[in-house]
Design an enzyme around this catalytic site. Structure first.
Site, PDB file in Angstrom:
ATOM      1  CB  CYS A   2      -0.908   0.010   1.236  1.00  0.00           C
ATOM      2  SG  CYS A   2      -1.963  -1.464   1.369  1.00  0.00           S
ATOM      3  NE  ARG A  50      -6.835  -3.631   1.722  1.00  0.00           N
ATOM      4  CZ  ARG A  50      -7.771  -4.557   1.926  1.00  0.00           C
ATOM      5  NH1 ARG A  50      -8.992  -4.359   1.466  1.00  0.00           N
ATOM      6  NH2 ARG A  50      -7.493  -5.656   2.590  1.00  0.00           N
ATOM      7  CB  ILE A  53      -2.000  -8.650   0.430  1.00  0.00           C
ATOM      8  CG1 ILE A  53      -1.314  -7.696  -0.561  1.00  0.00           C
ATOM      9  CG2 ILE A  53      -1.246  -9.979   0.537  1.00  0.00           C
ATOM     10  CD1 ILE A  53      -1.164  -8.223  -1.952  1.00  0.00           C
ATOM     11  CG  ASN A  75       3.602   0.443   2.624  1.00  0.00           C
ATOM     12  OD1 ASN A  75       3.278  -0.552   1.988  1.00  0.00           O
ATOM     13  ND2 ASN A  75       4.753   1.057   2.422  1.00  0.00           N
ATOM     14  N   GLY A  76       2.424  -2.406   4.349  1.00  0.00           N
ATOM     15  CA  GLY A  76       3.286  -3.531   4.686  1.00  0.00           C
ATOM     16  C   GLY A  76       2.520  -4.810   4.959  1.00  0.00           C
ATOM     17  CB  ILE A 291      14.500 -10.898 -16.291  1.00  0.00           C
ATOM     18  CG1 ILE A 291      13.078 -10.391 -16.071  1.00  0.00           C
ATOM     19  CG2 ILE A 291      15.193 -10.050 -17.338  1.00  0.00           C
ATOM     20  CD1 ILE A 291      12.242 -10.322 -17.337  1.00  0.00           C
ATOM     21  CB  SER A 363      13.014 -11.009  -3.486  1.00  0.00           C
ATOM     22  OG  SER A 363      13.447 -10.356  -2.308  1.00  0.00           O
TER      23      SER A 363
END
Length: 631
Positions: A2, A50, A53, A75-76, A291, A363
């Site tokens: 967010c 927002r 999730i 946010n998170g 990639i 990641s």
């Protein structure tokens, strides 16, 4: 993921203009395309964008407690929110949703600032408490999520997930911070300790800020830090099992999602380890993406394919052209401040690819910093052994003279490229490492500055920030100091900024399990021999993954995303290089000597030297200045 924004009046409870707050919030639409909301009261306003999730239907923000005493914009993701919720329910709190946002609200209500010690996650949030009229701003331990703030002329403090949220408010003063220019040229990014706009601040990782009506702006309070001064005495086998258990828990907790989830897969150790542990904890094929490049020397897709086949992932790969420089303006817009890590281009592309199928991607970020995985860590550890044997009184004059006399030979085999090592050994460990991790040297920058810029800087050097961090680090040796400084400066300033901005640019939530703070605390206590051994880093991490990953993945040379900058500036970007000196924003700022920049460009284009990293820095700085100062 967010985006958050807000306005808080420190002195008097002036009305907050909802139109201004809406503009600040809407500037972050890429961070939260699913919904938006604002809330205002006398002297305060909170805005939110927002990306849904967890609990997509019930997690709208800004969110209030049932009695409307506390309001949050968040946010998170809190990975242990279910455990914290159970604890709060046992204490009598009642929840209306199943999302992690509401858990933070009641955690604050129950424990105040101490709630941060119970939260395991990546976050930046603002809570306004109407009981005592305070605004609580907090950022996660490692700085995965950003938070900018700045005081403005009407007595209020603006804050937001990105600098562009503050820029959307007309009261923000746009004056350059000159020292930040030297910081940027030294390291290739603007560190969290400063900003290119004077007066703008970044809440430090692991810190909070408690603002009160009628009180001056306080300094941030640090609630967490890494300590490298302790050493574990456990056996190698026990450490290996403890590490594996921590990694399994970190990966599993980050697989919680109510929307499609996947992983980035480069074929390197870290992303491969994450995918292996994900595959172990799900019945379904892990969605992975890679990639590749149309230039063989830059391409790692074959290694990624090995891992995809080994763990039967739902794998997608896409090849992009090595001359994929068309993203320059896109990246400049999303980063706001100048950012010269060339790997941002392929990182954007892999985020773009992931977002076609998933909304959340795991990641491998963080392992190199925690377990000494960079080549510079190995070199610095070796150099520190030499420093311990030879006193500074000898190293300074003798090795300094030899280093200055040694020819610069970037074209030569590595054993013959001793100039940088000799010069580094002539300095203290902190001085040597600060230049090793940098992009340009102080002398190189001074040579291209204008006389006016030199007067403004008055001898300041960006390396001072990293040197200070290393000298004050809770550490036992030089490697500890280097890793601590990387955690405090390089990680939030470069690696996490890159991942946050590129993922958010395409509305993708990126999660970093190897940055779990418990893993970081474990790694900080490892004896050096379990970090660096035999000329390679991440020793214990690699040993722990031998049961999962093949040897040619674990022990092959590290590549990472490489961008062919040198070729670009001798080909399609040659005119851009030439124009840097005279045209554009750089020329109008008067910070640089145009003749020196022209020479750097022409020497590079003619092949007399490789100035590609400097030219890239200057190009990205030029693009950022145009945006920040409307040049």
């Amino acid at each position: 993921m967010c985006g958050i924004a807000g306005i808080f009046h420190l002195e008097t409870a002036k009305p907050v203009d909802p139109v201004r707050l809406r503009k600040m919030t809407d500037s972050l639409v890429h961070r939260g395309p699913d919904s938006s909301g604002i809330w205002t009261a006398p002297g305060v306003g909170l805005g939110h964008r927002r990306l849904a999730i967890i609990d997509p239907d019930g997690g709208q923000q800004p969110m209030m407690t049932a009695d409307e005493a506390q309001i949050i914009s968040f946010n998170g993701m809190i990975y242990n929110f279910r455990e914290v919720r159970s604890e709060l329910e046992a204490l009598g709190h009642v929840f209306a949703t199943t999302c992690d946002t509401e858990v933070i609200l009641y955690a604050w209500r129950q424990w105040g600032p101490d709630c941060l010690k119970r939260l395991n996650g990546m976050f930046a949030f603002a809570i306004y408490d109407q009981r005592d009229r305070t605004m609580f701003l907090a950022r996660d331990r490692l700085g995965v999520k950003p938070l900018f703030y700045a005081p403005v002329s009407d007595g209020s403090v603006l804050f937001g997930s990105e600098l562009k949220a503050l820029l959307a408010n007309p009261l923000l003063r746009r004056e350059p911070e000159i020292r930040a220019v030297d910081d940027y040229l030294a390291f290739g990014y603007v560190p969290d300790q400063t900003s290119l706009l004077k007066g703008v601040k970044k809440l430090p990782a692991g810190s909070y800020l408690l603002l009160r009506h009628g009180k001056p702006e306080p300094d941030p309070v640090r609630y967490w830090d890494l300590d490298f001064s302790q050493r574990s005495k456990a056996s190698a086998s026990d450490l290996e099992e403890e590490l594996l258990a921590l990694m399994q828990e970190a990966v599993g907790s980050r697989m919680i999602s109510d929307v499609p989830l996947g992983a980035f897969l480069s074929g390197g150790v870290d992303s491969s380890a994450v995918v292996a542990l994900m595959a172990e904890q799900t019945r379904h094929p892990v969605k992975t993406c890679t990639i590749g490049f149309d230039q063989a020397s830059l391409d790692e897709t074959a290694y990624a394919q090995v891992i995809a086949e080994r763990f039967q992932t739902d794998h997608r790969s896409r090849v992009v052209a090595a001359d994929d420089f068309g993203l320059i303006d896109v990246l400049a817009d999303h980063f706001d401040e100048p950012f010269a890590d060339g790997s941002a281009l392929p990182t954007y592309r892999v985020c773009e690819l992931a977002r076609e199928k998933v909304t959340v991607a795991l990641s491998g970020d963080g392992a190199d910093e925690a377990f000494a995985g960079y080549r510079r860590h190995v070199f610095h550890n070796a150099e520190e052994r030499v420093r311990a044997l030879l006193p500074q009184s000898f190293r300074g004059p003798a090795l300094g003279w030899l280093g200055r006399m040694w020819p610069k030979a970037d074209w030569a085999p590595r054993p013959l490229r001793a100039k940088a090592t000799l010069l580094s050994l002539s300095r203290s460990g902190a001085e040597g490492y600060s230049e090793a991790v940098g992009v340009t040297t102080p002398q190189g920058r001074w040579a291209i500055y204008s006389d006016e810029m030199q007067r403004h800087l008055d001898g300041y050097q960006g390396e001072e920030r990293m040197i200070s961090l290393m000298e004050a680090a809770p550490a036992r040796n030089g490697l500890d100091q280097a890793q601590y400084a990387d955690m405090k400066m390089w990680l939030p300033g470069d690696i996490l900024t890159k991942t946050d901005r590129t993922s958010m640019a395409v509305s993708l939530e990126a999660r970093e399990p190897l940055l779990d703070y418990r893993l970081m605390e474990f790694a900080a206590k490892l004896p050096v021999k379990y970090r660096v051994r035999g000329g390679t880093g991440k020793y214990l991490l690699k040993k722990s993954m031998e049961r999962y990953l093949p040897q040619d993945i674990l022990y092959r040379p590290k590549m990472g995303f490489v961008t062919p900058l040198a070729q670009w500036f001798r080909g399609p970007l040659a005119d851009e290089a030439r124009n840097i000196a005279s045209a554009g924003a750089l020329g109008r700022m008067g910070w640089f000597d145009s003749k020196s920049l022209s020479k750097a460009a022409e020497d590079h284009i003619a092949g007399r030297s490789d100035n590609s990293r400097l030219l890239w820095q200057l190009l990205m700085l030029d693009r950022s200045l145009k945006k920040l100062f409307s040049l």
